[in-house]
Design a protein around this motif. Sequence first.
Motif, short mmCIF file in Angstrom:
data_model
loop_
_atom_site.label_atom_id
_atom_site.label_comp_id
_atom_site.label_asym_id
_atom_site.label_seq_id
_atom_site.Cartn_x
_atom_site.Cartn_y
_atom_site.Cartn_z
N GLN A 164 54.55 39.51 -36.60
CA GLN A 164 54.94 40.61 -35.73
C GLN A 164 53.99 41.80 -35.88
OE1 GLN A 164 59.74 39.56 -35.76
NE2 GLN A 164 59.05 41.54 -36.45
N LYS A 165 53.58 42.08 -37.10
CA LYS A 165 52.68 43.21 -37.33
C LYS A 165 51.36 43.02 -36.58
CE LYS A 165 50.10 45.68 -40.89
NZ LYS A 165 48.83 45.57 -40.14
N HIS A 166 50.74 41.85 -36.75
CA HIS A 166 49.45 41.62 -36.10
C HIS A 166 49.59 41.55 -34.59
CE1 HIS A 166 47.22 41.20 -39.76
NE2 HIS A 166 47.99 40.24 -40.21
N MET A 191 44.95 34.66 -39.78
CA MET A 191 45.14 33.35 -39.18
C MET A 191 44.15 32.33 -39.75
SD MET A 191 47.36 32.02 -37.23
CE MET A 191 48.06 33.38 -36.33
N GLY A 192 42.95 32.80 -40.12
CA GLY A 192 41.99 31.89 -40.76
C GLY A 192 42.54 31.34 -42.06
N GLY A 193 43.25 32.18 -42.82
CA GLY A 193 43.87 31.71 -44.05
C GLY A 193 44.96 30.70 -43.78
N VAL A 194 45.73 30.92 -42.71
CA VAL A 194 46.78 29.97 -42.32
C VAL A 194 46.16 28.61 -41.98
CG1 VAL A 194 48.50 29.43 -40.55
CG2 VAL A 194 48.38 31.74 -41.51
N VAL A 195 45.09 28.62 -41.19
CA VAL A 195 44.43 27.39 -40.78
C VAL A 195 43.88 26.64 -42.00
CG1 VAL A 195 42.42 26.45 -39.56
CG2 VAL A 195 43.88 28.16 -38.45
N ASP A 220 37.30 25.84 -38.26
CA ASP A 220 38.39 26.72 -38.66
C ASP A 220 38.36 28.02 -37.88
OD1 ASP A 220 39.18 24.81 -40.43
OD2 ASP A 220 38.98 26.04 -42.24
N VAL A 221 37.16 28.53 -37.60
CA VAL A 221 37.03 29.77 -36.85
C VAL A 221 37.59 29.60 -35.44
CG1 VAL A 221 35.40 31.41 -35.83
CG2 VAL A 221 35.06 30.61 -38.18
N GLU A 222 37.23 28.48 -34.78
CA GLU A 222 37.74 28.22 -33.43
C GLU A 222 39.25 28.04 -33.45
OE1 GLU A 222 34.05 25.94 -31.18
OE2 GLU A 222 35.35 24.80 -32.52
N LEU A 223 39.74 27.31 -34.42
CA LEU A 223 41.18 27.03 -34.48
C LEU A 223 41.96 28.29 -34.82
CD1 LEU A 223 43.31 24.92 -34.16
CD2 LEU A 223 42.84 24.09 -36.47
N ALA A 224 41.41 29.13 -35.69
CA ALA A 224 42.07 30.41 -35.99
C ALA A 224 42.14 31.27 -34.75
CB ALA A 224 41.32 31.14 -37.11
N GLY A 225 41.07 31.26 -33.95
CA GLY A 225 41.06 32.03 -32.71
C GLY A 225 42.11 31.52 -31.73
N LEU A 226 42.24 30.19 -31.61
CA LEU A 226 43.25 29.63 -30.71
C LEU A 226 44.66 29.98 -31.19
CD1 LEU A 226 41.85 26.05 -29.96
CD2 LEU A 226 41.71 28.09 -28.52
N ALA A 227 44.89 29.83 -32.48
CA ALA A 227 46.22 30.13 -33.03
C ALA A 227 46.53 31.61 -32.88
CB ALA A 227 46.28 29.72 -34.50
N ASP A 228 45.54 32.47 -33.10
CA ASP A 228 45.74 33.91 -32.95
C ASP A 228 46.04 34.25 -31.49
OD1 ASP A 228 45.49 36.66 -34.15
OD2 ASP A 228 43.97 36.82 -32.58
N GLY A 229 45.36 33.56 -30.57
CA GLY A 229 45.62 33.79 -29.15
C GLY A 229 47.05 33.41 -28.76
#
Length: 396
Positions: A164-166, A191-195, A220-229
């Motif tokens: 929620q914060k992010h 999110m990178g840490g989560v991935v 991981d960078v691409e996947l973190a970006g997708l998850a963050d989106g």
Amino acid sequence: MSEVPFVMPLLRDGVNPVEELGALRSEQPIVQLEIPGIGVKVWLVTRYDDVKAFLGDHARFSNDFSKVTEAGELQMLLQQDPGGLGMIDPPDHSRLRKILTPEFTMRRLRRLVPKIDAIVAAQLDEVEKAGQGADLVEHYAMPIPALVICDLLGVPYEERDEFQKHSQDRFNFTGDFSDSLGEIGESLKYMGGVVAKIRQNPNDGLIGQIIAEHGDAITDVELAGLADGILTGGHETTASMISLAAHVLMKNPDHVALMRDGDDKQVSDIVDELLRYLTVVQVPFPRLAKEDLVLGGQQIKAGELVIGSLVAANRDESLGANMDEFVPERGSMSHLAFSYGIHRCIGAELGRMELRQALPALFKRFPTLQHQGPIDETEFRMFSIVFGIESLPVAW
């Protein structure tokens, strides 16, 4: 007209866009604004046809600022890559969207309905437990999409506060772009840490499924970006819609009854009209002109930045009568609440599904739900790309 302030597309009078925005649509539908502090100008587009035209034209408008050499002074704003699908062009956009699309088909999403219903029921209990004066934002609107997305991505529920914060912080415009860009960086780092954790210990959530199917073909960078989106596109927006929709419906007992007792078709139509009327995402990702072009009769040069007012476009009188009013019986229409074109929100159907479950259930549990305190004292979130309510105390 006099000089238009840069924040105008983010201003509201209650839930309505300010009158000046409607006047722009009628008198000066494409107008240039200046970003405060850096002197960069952008074109604001307010008519439905013009907004739809440039959002759907990825051949002449780019979302990938790093590849537009004419951006000039804008480069200072673009050092932080926000990741995800929002600010990349084909073929990279096509490749990554193809990975996500199967997870957001109606067939796949239907498996989430029992989970959504369980989350909704649990949060209704929380509202009742909080008692008279319960804040519908805190106890209902915010937790539901956070928990749904945690479940979808395969992230532990206890991390929902971090979610929620992010999700919320990055959308607030204070006039200092470095603050927003810094929050994007923090969100991507989280999110990178989560991935990385899920890659080491895969689960059956969306992140784990993508890793299992695509392996090292997606970084991981691409996947973190997708998850963050998915997080930022699906949490704050749905939370705002739930609370704002409740605010609008509670003003009229007949509207509450329609939502509470309507059949699936009626509920779906009301949700779609609420999406159009409220248009919580006020502006989509900006576009840069790839070439000299004409849009809506206005000459735009290569490298110039273009943004659209989605709420102004969705109130355009060309769409029908009384577009500044909430009309539950209006039915579904081709609005731009989820944007348009290749960058249309990939989670649109998930958002609709959550609203169709959360809103009728709220008024079935609390058929006499009403604002606690004067309605005209409702505190709205101002200067935010995602419009919302700060708090919504209710009684029943």
